[in-house]
Structure formats: structure tokens, C-alpha cells
Design an enzyme around this catalytic site. Structure first.
Site, PDB file in Angstrom:
ATOM      1  N   LEU A 235     122.740  56.810   2.635  1.00  0.00           N
ATOM      2  CA  LEU A 235     121.842  56.623   1.612  1.00  0.00           C
ATOM      3  C   LEU A 235     120.827  55.313   1.689  1.00  0.00           C
ATOM      4  CD1 LEU A 235     124.134  57.034  -1.330  1.00  0.00           C
ATOM      5  CD2 LEU A 235     122.980  58.866   0.359  1.00  0.00           C
ATOM      6  N   ASP A 236     119.518  55.193   1.804  1.00  0.00           N
ATOM      7  CA  ASP A 236     118.653  54.400   2.424  1.00  0.00           C
ATOM      8  C   ASP A 236     118.144  54.266   0.747  1.00  0.00           C
ATOM      9  OD1 ASP A 236     116.666  53.154   4.558  1.00  0.00           O
ATOM     10  OD2 ASP A 236     115.218  54.548   3.120  1.00  0.00           O
ATOM     11  N   ALA A 237     117.725  52.774   0.905  1.00  0.00           N
ATOM     12  CA  ALA A 237     116.806  51.783   0.136  1.00  0.00           C
ATOM     13  C   ALA A 237     118.011  52.006  -1.054  1.00  0.00           C
ATOM     14  CB  ALA A 237     115.229  52.141   0.324  1.00  0.00           C
ATOM     15  N   ILE A 238     118.989  52.257  -0.664  1.00  0.00           N
ATOM     16  CA  ILE A 238     119.660  53.121  -2.517  1.00  0.00           C
ATOM     17  C   ILE A 238     118.933  52.009  -3.354  1.00  0.00           C
ATOM     18  CG2 ILE A 238     122.005  52.284  -1.852  1.00  0.00           C
ATOM     19  CD1 ILE A 238     121.535  55.211  -3.723  1.00  0.00           C
TER      20      ILE A 238
END
Length: 587
Positions: A235-238
């Protein structure tokens, strides 16, 4: 509480009772549509069990990392993985391989397509058949050149609430900024100029999760990736997902609720899939994404790269050792993604509060001296360093050293990561012994390009075949360590670790398997000077009176010096790594 009930509660918290109920009904229909269409691995995993063991390690790479004339880069990558890493590296994280407009893939234009210049979903699925596939869900933002944003600007009612707009003059001073760039950018829409929220850049427009349709769309994409073979989803840059004026817009309670929702979805329809959260923040904030063991299965150890670099720069493991003692193994229910290098730089923020400011300042100067660059972010106090952009080998091993010493020193740094509890993530340029690519920075104007060089496949193979090359020395040494690590269940991510006292130049760690039947004493010398370590004879629970050890990497039998009945000593050469287990007569 059953996953379905957790989903209902979470959606009610996120959207309120009425909208939450409607969203839950839509989610239920979405999940029903995916049931039976998700390919599970051969082994069935019960919900709640972490499906990892000591054989797990992940290569981090771009989909177009290797170029070969007449062949799609993803096909070339698949060949490299199968030819050189089968039986050694179990997983692969292919960084975003979708059509994109900037940021080397993290400005996604179409989430469901493979970049046609790189290959097809068939190439991705073929890789997933032989390796545990890790895929990015770039869910905080998408490309300003995407179809979604184009339709938003055109006033398409289907997309009018897909992005976040703010009124001119809105006070945004309290919003946490990860970059030294404007938080909002003006775009021309069918209704006139609009200010759109852009956490990272003008080309990366933030999605509006206050609109349930955005969340449902991302859940559908998440499950689509699972259907294509993904078993770990990043989950990128969550941390920046949920925006609410009057808050810092980082680590919002509703952001945590969204992570919990993805976890519940996994437990309901794909319990073999792991969620990893990418939150490049101080350690305490980072591990908050474990929740109550109901959020991420894995979190990045963002503090590890700067702490290991500091240890090698000062030839002193004191701060690394004290930090490692704080690492909770949580009974093996969750674990850590250990890494030292990636497509991004070395984060400064995770080291704050662990390393004294003067040591961080010294690290910044050392990075500059070794050909690296510094990136800055905006704060109320002005611009401050947030990332050190340098190849990790260039950061650790001075260029004036001879090749064997450079390789040995660099591999010693990697051994720290491989020894610690968690699953190792190894950046392709670390595995291949790459160095700073300053020419790339000059071409793109981006500091991060220094560690993102794309390589000729044939050129790399030629260097790997030359035993005198730095690439070959690092690559072969790395493969030897990975093979050795697979020999002992003591390295299981669900196992235990004990950080030991040793000279300040030696990082000493005892690893123990989940069932406590296998143990490994890990010793890493961060200096060029020979060191002697003394340990109690009873250090191994499985063999309290062991007089002989096996060194896992070399297979050699080691006879320690007996100080007396209660203690033994071991000498380590400069930058030497020893993984010792009690000797067992194979006869």
C-alpha cells in the site's frame, strides 16, 4: 469477530451508518463477484497465520530493469529470476509496471494494464508461477494524465468527486508535508480553474476516499492484482490517504480503518495474501500500522538503512544495537520487511529520535563526500533534509578501497539485514553490486535517479561472469549468504531474536526458530580491525555445552577458544560475518 462483521463496522466508522451500510452492500456484491476467481497457492493458509518462513526473501526491481534487444523487459526479468535466483530468492517485488507519466511508475495512468513497452499480464503471471509476487497498489494518488482525472476535469458526473479540491485561501499550514513542493496545484476544468490536492507533485493528483466509489474501485483493483498472481500487496504512501482539514492529514484514524478493511478482505477471500504498508516515518509511527494485529502483516523497517550506515561510518553499532533491542516480534503474528536500499533514497526521518542530530548531520556530509545527493522537504521551520540519495554500496564502501574489501564490507552491511527478524527485501542494485549513477541524475534532474539505473542484460551477465569484477564479488557473496540463510529455521520471520553484548564494532544477535529447536549466533564486524567476542558457554539453549560450531555460509567447522568452563571467545576478521550453529555430527 468475523471478517464480514469487521467490514461492516469499519465502513460505518469511515462513512457513517447510512452510507456505510450502502457501501458494505456494494462491497459484499464485489467480493461475491471475485470468489472462486482468485488463484490460491498450493498450500492453504489459515486466517491469522503468517505464511512466511526462513526461505522467504524478496528481490526489489523495476519491470524494465534489464534490456535486451527484441525482447519485452518483463520477459527478460523473468529469465533472470529463473536462471539465477531460483532456489535462492523466493519472492520478487516488481515496482509499478503500469502505464505511467512520471516518478518512474508511481504516477499511474491505468491500474489494470501492463505498460505495453514492458510486456503483458502473461509475463507477470509467468513470474508469479515461480516466485511470490509483490505488487504496488498506488492508492493515494494517480496520474494527472489518467483517464480518471481527464473525465474529472471535463465535469463527468461519474468522476466529479474522485479528486480533492480546495477553495482559494484555505489554510493548509497544518498539513504534514513530505516534499518541498506546493500542496495544491491549479488545473483548468470545464467549470473553470480548480485547486487540486497534490501531496507529492503536480502530476500526482490525490484520490478522494471520502467518496465510497473511490474506495470500492481500489478494492476491485487490489483483488484484480490477486487474480493475476500477486501474493503480497504494498500500500504505497498509505499514511497520507485520508484528508481532513484541521488535521495533519497523516496517520488519520480513517486511514488506519482503510488498512483494517483491506486486512479483513484478505482474511475473507484470500488469506494467503499479505499486506505491507509503506510509511516512511519515525519507527513508532511506522509500527502503528500493525494496529492490534489487524492491519498490515508486514511493515518496512525504515530505520534500518540509516542505522546500519551510521554503524559502518562510525565503526560503532551502539545505536543499531539499542534500537534492535526494541523490536517486538509480536509472537510471530506479524513481521517486518527488512531492507537497506530501494528505488527511493535513505530516509532521514526514521532515524530522528534514535540517532543524535550530530550523527545524522555527519551521515549527510559522508553521503555528499561519497557522491550522493540530499533531498529536502518543507516544514514550518523551513526546508530540512528528508532523504539521502545514494547507492547503498557507494555509501558503505569507499571507492578508494580495493574491490575484495569493498565487496566484503558491503556484504557485511547486508548481513545485518539478513540476520534480523523479518523478511529481507533486497534491491536489485544491491544484489548486483551497482554504484552511484550520477549521469542519470544529470539526464532526469531527479536525485533518486542515482539508484535507478536500467541495465543491459548481456552487459550485466558479462560482468557477473568475470570473477574479478565488483559485480561478481557482490553477487556471488550475496547468493552464498542467501543460500546459508535457507539452511536454518532460526531465520524464520516468526522466530525470536536476542541482541547480545559484544564489542562496539560487532553486531551480535542470537536467532531462534519458532519451536526453539534451531539457533544461530550471528556476528558481524563493522570495522576493518580484528575483534574478539566473548560469550557464555550456555548461550545456545539447544546445545548448552557445545564445543564445536558450524559456520553456515562456508560450511566450515569452527573451534572456539575456551576462556574457561563458562565462557568461550571467537575472533572476527575485518568486516567478517559469522553465522554459527552448534555442530551436529551428520553421521
Amino acid at each position: 469477530m468475523e471478517p464480514v462483521d469487521r467490514m461492516r463496522e469499519l465502513l460505518s466508522f469511515i462513512y457513517g451508518p447510512e452510507t456505510g451500510r450502502d457501501t458494505h452492500e456494494a462491497l459484499h456484491a464485489l467480493l461475491d463477484g471475485w470468489r472462486g476467481r482468485l488463484p490460491s497457492p498450493d498450500e492453504e493458509y489459515a486466517s491469522g497465520r503468517l505464511p512466511l518462513d526462513h526461505t522467504d526473501a524478496v528481490l526489489i526491481t523495476y519491470g524494465d530493469q534489464f534490456g535486451r534487444k527484441g525482447e519485452a523487459p518483463l520477459a527478460t526479468l523473468g529469465e533472470f529470476l529463473r536462471e539465477y535466483l531460483s532456489g535462492t530468492m523466493k519472492g520478487v517485488h516488481i515496482l509499478p509496471f503500469f502505464p505511467y507519466s512520471s516518478d518512474d511508475g508511481f504516477s499511474v495512468m491505468d491500474y489494470r494494464r501492463v505498460n505495453p513497452e514492458w510486456g503483458t499480464w502473461d509475463d507477470v503471471r509467468r513470474i508469479s508461477e515461480d516466485f511470490r509476487l509483490m505488487v504496488d497498489l498506488v492508492l493515494n494518488h494517480c496520474s494527472a494524465k489518467s483517464e480518471w482525472f481527464r473525465r474529472f476535469l471535463q465535469g463527468d458526473p461519474e468522476y466529479e468527486d474522485f479528486f480533492i479540491t480546495v477553495e482559494p485561501g484555505t489554510d493548509l499550514s497544518g498539513v504534514f508535508r513530505p516534499r518541498a513542493l506546493p500542496l495544491v496545484h491549479e488545473f483548468e476544468s470545464a467549470k473553470g480553474p480548480v485547486l487540486v490536492w497534490t501531496t507529492f507533485s503536480r502530476d500526482q493528483v490525490d484520490l478522494n476516499y471520502a467518496n465510497p466509489r473511490v474506495l470500492l474501485e481500489m478494492i476491485d483493483i487490489f483483488l484484480f492484482y490477486v487474480s493475476q498472481g500477486a501474493q503480497i500487496i504494498r500500500l504505497d504512501a498509505i499514511a497520507y490517504l485520508w484528508k481532513e482539514l484541521g488535521t495533519p492529514c497523516i496517520h488519520h484514524p480513517k486511514t488506519h480503518a482503510v488498512v483494517k478493511l483491506f486486512r479483513a478482505i484478505c482474511e475473507e477471500v484470500c488469506p494467503w495474501v499479505l499486506i505491507i504498508t509503506e510509511t516512511n516515518v519515525p519507527h513508532k509511527e511506522n509500527i502503528s500500522y500493525f494496529g492490534d494485529m489487524d492491519e498490515a502483516h508486514l511493515v518496512y523497517q525504515f530505520a534500518l538503512p540509516p542505522l546500519v550506515l551510521d554503524a559502518f561510518l562510525r565503526k560503532d553499532v551502539s545505536y543499531l544495537r539499542e534500537w534492535a533491542r526494541t523490536i517486538d516480534t509480536y509472537g510471530g503474528k506479524v513481521s517486518y520487511f527488512n531492507f537497506l536500499a530501494s528505488h527511493d533514497g535513505i530516509g532521514v526521518l526514521p532515524a530522528r529520535g534514535i540517532l543524535p542530530d550530530e550523527y545524522i548531520d555527519a551521515m549527510i556530509e559522508a553521503v555528499k563526500d561519497r557522491g550522493g545527493l540530499i533531498s529536502y522537504k518543507s516544514t514550518p521551520q523551513g526546508e530540512v533534509p528528508y532523504e539521502l540519495n545514494i547507492n547503498y554500496l557507494s555509501a558503505i564502501s569507499e571507492s578508494h578501497l580495493d574491490r575484495p574489501t569493498r565487496a566484503r564490507k558491503f556484504l557485511a552491511s547486508q548481513a545485518v539485514m539478513l540476520s534480523l527478524v523479518g523478511m529481507p527485501g533486497i534491491y536489485v542494485h544491491s544484489l548486483l553490486g551497482s554504484e552511484n549513477w550520477r549521469e542519470g541524475v544529470e539526464k532526469t534532474g531527479m536525485n533518486r535517479t542515482i539508484n535507478r539505473q536500467k541495465l543491459s542484460y548481456e552487459g550485466v551477465l558479462e560482468e557477473l561472469r568475470d570473477p574479478e569484477s565488483l559485480r561478481s564479488m557482490v553477487f556471488e557473496g550475496y547468493l552464498d549468504m542467501l543460500a546459508a540463510r535457507r539452511k536454518s529455521r532460526a531465520f524464520d520471520p516468526r522466530g525470536m531474536q536476542e541482541v547480545l553484548e559484544a564489542p562496539e564494532t560487532v553486531f551480535a544477535l542470537l536467532r531462534r526458530s519458532p519451536d526453539a529447536t534451531e539457533e544461530v549466533l550471528c556476528l558481524i564486524n563493522v570495522s576493518h580491525i580484528e575483534q574478539e567476542c566473548v560469550f557464555p558457554s550456555s548461550i545456545f539453549r539447544t546445545a548448552p555445552d557445545a564445543h564445536l560450531f558450524t559456520e553456515l555460509t562456508s560450511g566450515d567447522t569452527l573451534v572456539p577458544y575456551r576462556e574457561d568452563e563458562d565462557r568461550f571467545s571467537i575472533s572476527l576478521g575485518g568486516y567478517e560475518v559469522l553465522w554459527l550453529t552448534p555442530y551436529r555430527d551428520k553421521g
